[in-house]
Design a protein around this motif. Structure first.
Motif, PDB file in Angstrom:
ATOM      1  N   ALA A   6     -23.189 -12.061 -67.273  1.00  0.00           N
ATOM      2  CA  ALA A   6     -23.381 -11.027 -66.258  1.00  0.00           C
ATOM      3  C   ALA A   6     -24.807 -10.975 -65.755  1.00  0.00           C
ATOM      4  CB  ALA A   6     -22.975  -9.669 -66.819  1.00  0.00           C
ATOM      5  N   GLN A   7     -25.686 -11.761 -66.346  1.00  0.00           N
ATOM      6  CA  GLN A   7     -27.037 -11.867 -65.809  1.00  0.00           C
ATOM      7  C   GLN A   7     -26.988 -12.459 -64.405  1.00  0.00           C
ATOM      8  OE1 GLN A   7     -29.514 -14.120 -68.479  1.00  0.00           O
ATOM      9  NE2 GLN A   7     -28.700 -13.059 -70.231  1.00  0.00           N
ATOM     10  N   ARG A   8     -25.947 -13.183 -64.106  1.00  0.00           N
ATOM     11  CA  ARG A   8     -25.903 -13.886 -62.833  1.00  0.00           C
ATOM     12  C   ARG A   8     -25.025 -13.214 -61.783  1.00  0.00           C
ATOM     13  NH1 ARG A   8     -25.445 -17.980 -66.522  1.00  0.00           N
ATOM     14  NH2 ARG A   8     -23.279 -18.385 -66.019  1.00  0.00           N
ATOM     15  N   PHE A   9     -24.021 -12.507 -62.196  1.00  0.00           N
ATOM     16  CA  PHE A   9     -23.204 -11.827 -61.182  1.00  0.00           C
ATOM     17  C   PHE A   9     -22.490 -10.636 -61.783  1.00  0.00           C
ATOM     18  CE2 PHE A   9     -20.525 -15.041 -63.137  1.00  0.00           C
ATOM     19  CZ  PHE A   9     -19.342 -14.369 -63.369  1.00  0.00           C
ATOM     20  N   GLU A  10     -22.153  -9.745 -60.901  1.00  0.00           N
ATOM     21  CA  GLU A  10     -21.387  -8.588 -61.339  1.00  0.00           C
ATOM     22  C   GLU A  10     -19.918  -8.837 -61.048  1.00  0.00           C
ATOM     23  OE1 GLU A  10     -22.789  -8.778 -58.472  1.00  0.00           O
ATOM     24  OE2 GLU A  10     -21.846  -7.475 -56.999  1.00  0.00           O
ATOM     25  N   PRO A 307     -35.642  -7.714 -83.235  1.00  0.00           N
ATOM     26  CA  PRO A 307     -35.658  -6.882 -82.030  1.00  0.00           C
ATOM     27  C   PRO A 307     -34.297  -6.796 -81.345  1.00  0.00           C
ATOM     28  CG  PRO A 307     -36.675  -9.012 -81.598  1.00  0.00           C
ATOM     29  CD  PRO A 307     -36.317  -9.010 -83.055  1.00  0.00           C
ATOM     30  N   ALA A 308     -34.118  -5.739 -80.579  1.00  0.00           N
ATOM     31  CA  ALA A 308     -32.906  -5.572 -79.781  1.00  0.00           C
ATOM     32  C   ALA A 308     -32.999  -6.432 -78.522  1.00  0.00           C
ATOM     33  CB  ALA A 308     -32.734  -4.099 -79.410  1.00  0.00           C
ATOM     34  N   LEU A 309     -31.886  -6.618 -77.846  1.00  0.00           N
ATOM     35  CA  LEU A 309     -31.839  -7.436 -76.627  1.00  0.00           C
ATOM     36  C   LEU A 309     -32.322  -6.638 -75.422  1.00  0.00           C
ATOM     37  CD1 LEU A 309     -28.337  -9.196 -76.642  1.00  0.00           C
ATOM     38  CD2 LEU A 309     -30.564 -10.245 -77.125  1.00  0.00           C
ATOM     39  N   ALA A 310     -33.195  -7.272 -74.629  1.00  0.00           N
ATOM     40  CA  ALA A 310     -33.584  -6.648 -73.364  1.00  0.00           C
ATOM     41  C   ALA A 310     -32.478  -6.878 -72.348  1.00  0.00           C
ATOM     42  CB  ALA A 310     -34.888  -7.254 -72.868  1.00  0.00           C
ATOM     43  N   ALA A 311     -32.289  -5.919 -71.459  1.00  0.00           N
ATOM     44  CA  ALA A 311     -31.283  -6.082 -70.401  1.00  0.00           C
ATOM     45  C   ALA A 311     -31.769  -7.118 -69.400  1.00  0.00           C
ATOM     46  CB  ALA A 311     -31.040  -4.752 -69.705  1.00  0.00           C
ATOM     47  N   PRO A 312     -30.862  -7.913 -68.834  1.00  0.00           N
ATOM     48  CA  PRO A 312     -31.274  -8.834 -67.773  1.00  0.00           C
ATOM     49  C   PRO A 312     -31.702  -8.047 -66.534  1.00  0.00           C
ATOM     50  CG  PRO A 312     -28.877  -8.803 -67.997  1.00  0.00           C
ATOM     51  CD  PRO A 312     -29.428  -7.972 -69.115  1.00  0.00           C
ATOM     52  N   ALA A 313     -32.417  -8.744 -65.637  1.00  0.00           N
ATOM     53  CA  ALA A 313     -32.817  -8.095 -64.381  1.00  0.00           C
ATOM     54  C   ALA A 313     -31.574  -7.845 -63.533  1.00  0.00           C
ATOM     55  CB  ALA A 313     -33.791  -8.986 -63.635  1.00  0.00           C
ATOM     56  N   LEU A 314     -31.622  -6.767 -62.782  1.00  0.00           N
ATOM     57  CA  LEU A 314     -30.526  -6.501 -61.848  1.00  0.00           C
ATOM     58  C   LEU A 314     -30.589  -7.504 -60.705  1.00  0.00           C
ATOM     59  CD1 LEU A 314     -30.820  -2.643 -61.679  1.00  0.00           C
ATOM     60  CD2 LEU A 314     -28.731  -3.864 -62.287  1.00  0.00           C
TER      61      LEU A 314
END
Ligand code: MN
Length: 325
Positions: A6-10, A307-314
């Motif tokens: 989902a980093q690449r598309f919604e 560490p926890a996972l950072a959210a990908p960029a929108l």
């Protein structure tokens, strides 16, 4: 499971209205879920977004996990969905922000209800069987339940039904009058089938159904299936013939066609762009503050080493509901 794709598309999921009995073959694709873990994803697919409230179907393995690092998915958030973890072989250690610590094992159901927000991690424990083989499924929560309090259920005593040569385990919902105690929020069924020989399943004709193979070969309504493929069967069936030439194993998934549009991005199931942005910002704020402060929506995952996972960029474009095609 954390969704890297989902980093690449919604994905906007809109199920079609009832179509009657059909055969629609959905080819899965290999998707990395971490640096070392690959899964096969059949839902969502551009030709088939949902089956009932089921909106995400990943199967994986059998993989050798003794010599590899094994599975390691650091803490990440979810909203608006339930996750179903189901293993055929191996073990996974589940931790979540409610403080749950559970060894996920074959034949036992682990159902995590994210509701308004939860964070969890999944990893292969130090001491583990050599192989890992299983499935992770997501269930979209309907409007009335999508902000419920988070909850984690571990169910050991699942109903088991023998139908001719089929050994069925009812994960959620009901089959042949046997109901799972697991809590779901829309009319839904999920069944593991050990296909020893030929048999017939009774179905609810109001539901749409699909079958995804997890091991060997399974013949469903005359169609030969192997792992990595999902057969969508439509609605309007009151029974289904299943057999196997090789002691196959599969999952039957079904439910009332889900009539809400849902917006899936990363690990969130929502309804609008704003909601996704808000959940992402909230998670990143909690992560940056080391999960300190009051009224956390997600929270820390106690006991996870790392560490926890950072959210990908929108994406630069606005996420918005669109039709299926
Ligand atoms: Mn997850």
């Amino acid at each position: 499971m954390s969704n890297r794709e989902a980093q690449r598309f919604e994905t906007v999921c809109v199920s079609e209205s009832a179509v009657g009995p059909v055969h629609e073959l959905v080819e899965g694709r290999d998707v990395p879920i971490s640096k070392t873990n690959l899964v096969n994803r059949t839902l969502p697919h551009r030709d088939r977004r949902m089956v009932g409230a089921w909106c995400f179907v990943d199967t994986y393995g059998p993989d050798a996990v003794i010599t590899m690092p094994g599975m390691r998915v650091p803490p990440h958030p979810h909203i608006g969905l339930q996750t179903v973890s189901w293993l055929l072989e191996g073990t996974i250690e589940h931790r979540d922000s409610l403080g749950s610590l559970q060894l996920v094992q074959p034949g036992e159901l682990n159902l995590m209800t994210a509701g308004r927000g939860i964070a969890h991690s999944e990893e292969s424990p130090q001491a583990r069987p050599p192989q890992l083989h299983g499935a992770q499924l997501w269930v979209a929560l309907p409007e009335h339940a999508r902000r419920v309090e988070p909850r984690f259920e571990h169910v050991v005593d699942l109903p088991r039904v023998v139908l001719g040569g089929l050994r069925a385990t009812v994960l959620v919902g009901e089959l042949a009058g046997e109901a799972s105690p697991a809590q779901v929020h829309s009319p839904l069924v999920g069944v593991d089938l050990d296909v020893v020989d030929q048999g017939e399943l009774p179905l609810d004709p109001a539901f749409e159904h699909a079958v995804v193979v997890t091991r060997g070969e399974v013949v469903v309504d005359g169609e030969l299936l192997r792992p990595g493929r999902l057969l969508y069967l439509g609605t309007g069936r009151d029974r289904l013939e299943v057999s196997s030439p090789s002691e196959g194993r599969c999952l039957l998934l079904g439910g009332e066609p889900f009539d809400e549009e849902i917006l899936m991005w990363w690990n969130f199931v929502a309804r609008s762009h704003e909601e996704i942005v808000e959940a992402r910002e909230r998670w990143m704020r909690e992560l940056d503050s080391g999960f300190t402060g009051e009224r956390l929506q997600f929270g820390a995952v106690p006991g996870f080493d790392g560490p926890a996972l950072a959210a990908p960029a929108l994406p630069t474009s606005r996420l918005r509901p669109r039709g299926r095609r």
